[in-house]
Design a protein around this motif. Structure first.
Motif, PDB file in Angstrom:
ATOM      1  N   ASN A   7       5.967  -8.675 -49.131  1.00 16.49           N
ATOM      2  CA  ASN A   7       5.545  -8.987 -50.505  1.00 16.49           C
ATOM      3  C   ASN A   7       5.464  -7.689 -51.307  1.00 16.49           C
ATOM      4  N   ALA A  32       8.312 -12.154 -51.167  1.00 14.20           N
ATOM      5  CA  ALA A  32       7.946 -12.358 -52.577  1.00 14.20           C
ATOM      6  C   ALA A  32       8.097 -11.072 -53.358  1.00 14.20           C
ATOM      7  N   ALA A  34       6.738  -9.687 -57.163  1.00 17.73           N
ATOM      8  CA  ALA A  34       6.021  -9.906 -58.423  1.00 17.73           C
ATOM      9  C   ALA A  34       6.370  -8.772 -59.377  1.00 17.73           C
ATOM     10  N   ASP A  56      10.139 -15.615 -53.375  1.00 15.77           N
ATOM     11  CA  ASP A  56       9.285 -16.102 -54.472  1.00 15.77           C
ATOM     12  C   ASP A  56       9.203 -14.979 -55.521  1.00 15.77           C
ATOM     13  N   PHE A  58       8.316 -13.798 -59.316  1.00 16.91           N
ATOM     14  CA  PHE A  58       7.569 -14.237 -60.505  1.00 16.91           C
ATOM     15  C   PHE A  58       7.117 -13.051 -61.352  1.00 16.91           C
ATOM     16  N   GLN A  60       4.279 -11.376 -64.087  1.00 19.77           N
ATOM     17  CA  GLN A  60       2.883 -11.360 -64.504  1.00 19.77           C
ATOM     18  C   GLN A  60       2.756 -10.368 -65.665  1.00 19.77           C
ATOM     19  N   ALA A  76      -4.404 -12.703 -59.925  1.00 20.76           N
ATOM     20  CA  ALA A  76      -3.484 -13.855 -60.008  1.00 20.76           C
ATOM     21  C   ALA A  76      -2.453 -13.780 -58.880  1.00 20.76           C
ATOM     22  N   ALA A  77      -1.921 -12.593 -58.632  1.00 20.16           N
ATOM     23  CA  ALA A  77      -0.906 -12.456 -57.569  1.00 20.16           C
ATOM     24  C   ALA A  77      -1.519 -12.740 -56.201  1.00 20.16           C
ATOM     25  N   GLN A  79      -3.750 -14.857 -55.547  1.00 23.01           N
ATOM     26  CA  GLN A  79      -3.929 -16.298 -55.347  1.00 23.01           C
ATOM     27  C   GLN A  79      -2.606 -16.945 -54.912  1.00 23.01           C
ATOM     28  N   ARG A  80      -1.502 -16.279 -55.264  1.00 24.93           N
ATOM     29  CA  ARG A  80      -0.184 -16.818 -54.903  1.00 24.93           C
ATOM     30  C   ARG A  80       0.332 -16.248 -53.578  1.00 24.93           C
ATOM     31  N   LEU A  81      -0.011 -14.981 -53.321  1.00 24.85           N
ATOM     32  CA  LEU A  81       0.449 -14.309 -52.103  1.00 24.85           C
ATOM     33  C   LEU A  81      -0.763 -13.993 -51.234  1.00 24.85           C
ATOM     34  N   ASP A  82      -0.596 -14.071 -49.933  1.00 26.62           N
ATOM     35  CA  ASP A  82      -1.749 -13.807 -49.049  1.00 26.62           C
ATOM     36  C   ASP A  82      -2.097 -12.330 -49.015  1.00 26.62           C
TER      37      ASP A  82
END
Ligand SMILES: NC(=O)c1ccc[n+]([C@@H]2O[C@H](COP(=O)([O-])OP(=O)(O)OC[C@H]3O[C@@H](n4cnc5c(N)ncnc54)[C@H](O)[C@@H]3O)[C@@H](O)[C@H]2O)c1
Length: 259
Positions: A7, A32, A34, A56, A58, A60, A76-77, A79-82
């Motif tokens: 990630n 992922a 971001a 994934d 995205f 931000q 926010a990230a 909450q989407r990525l562990d």
């Protein structure tokens, strides 16, 4: 670091170097990616999402001059990525007529992002370690008479990042810190140089600066991806004309102890 299934958060990912670097990072089968940036580039984001459906990807929105934006974006990230494996702090401006903004983006943005990222990555807390890559510059290694403010902000980024890249922090956090110092790279950052110098009068350097060889953003990005894959904690890496050179900065002050 092997980037497969990792990630990654990239600050300034829609910029000249950022776009080219992300395009190459995505070839590494990330889990992922971001993109934290001031404005969204929906066209390129859409292209990446179509081309790399297994990652994934995205966006931000973040203004790095606002600590609250940085904190909200990481939250926010998270909450989407562990977890986050790699952070690239690549936002920046070069305009010495905008002094406070230069320091706020180039230095405070990097400091606030790094310290916020550590809250999530610190393996002595809830994190699992990783890599933080801070983009400085060749003028984070030496003076720049046309752009003293930019050079000061980048020199501070170099010293900040090197100061964290020591073994006892690594043992605690499990996070490596690398400083990246690109040479002149063909992006929008270098547009209209003479209107962004600290003073508005001509100097001998005004004639020389436009003639200095620049690397392509793709070349810088290729070196940056290699640095992410192969760099070691505390490294300062100069990326110049498609090459990578490890920079050794000596300590001039050797501390003495009272008996
Ligand atoms: N181009 C060069 O010659 C060169 C050389 C050495 C270092 N660098 C550094 O590399 C990094 C990338 O530069 P580039 O050449 O791609 O420039 P660029 O202008 O193409 O990209 C800069 C990025 O920073 C983002 N940014 C600017 N202000 C921001 C803010 N307030 N909040 C969030 N993001 C913001 C922009 O949106 C953009 O994505 C910068 O840190 C720059 O200082 C560039």
């Amino acid at each position: 670091m092997n980037l497969v299934e990792k990630n990654v958060i990239y600050f300034g990912g829609f910029g000249g170097i950022g776009q080219k670097c992300i395009a190459q990072l995505l070839e590494k089968q990330l889990k992922a990616l971001a993109i934290f940036d001031l404005t969204e580039n929906t066209k390129i984001l859409d292209e990446w999402q179509k081309k790399f459906p297994n990652t994934d990807i995205f966006y931000q929105k973040v203004d790095v001059t606002k600590k609250s934006d940085i904190e909200a974006a990481y939250k926010a990230a998270s909450q989407r990525l562990d977890y986050f494996d790699v952070i690239v702090n690549g936002s920046g401006i070069m305009n010495d007529r905008l002094i406070e903004l230069s320091v706020d983006i180039n230095l405070m943005g990097v400091i606030n992002s790094t310290l916020t990222a550590l809250e999530y990555m610190d393996k002595s807390k809830k994190g699992r370690g990783g890599l933080i890559v801070n983009i400085s510059s060749v003028v984070g290694l030496q003076p720049s008479p046309l752009f003293p403010v930019y050079a000061a902000s980048k020199t501070a980024v170099t010293c900040f990042t090197r100061s964290l890249g020591v073994s006892f922090y690594y043992e605690r956090f499990g996070v490596s810190f690398i400083t990246i110092c690109p040479g002149m790279t063909d992006t929008g950052l270098l547009d209209d140089l003479s209107s962004k110098t600290i003073f508005d009068f001509e100097t001998p350097l005004h004639k020389i600066a436009p003639k200095i060889k620049r690397q392509k953003a793709e070349e810088c990005a290729r070196s940056l991806v290699k640095a992410i894959e192969e760099g070691k904690n505390g490294d300062v890496l100069m990326l110049e004309l498609g090459t990578i050179t490890e920079v050794k900065i000596p300590n001039h002050w050797v501390h003495q102890f009272d008996d």
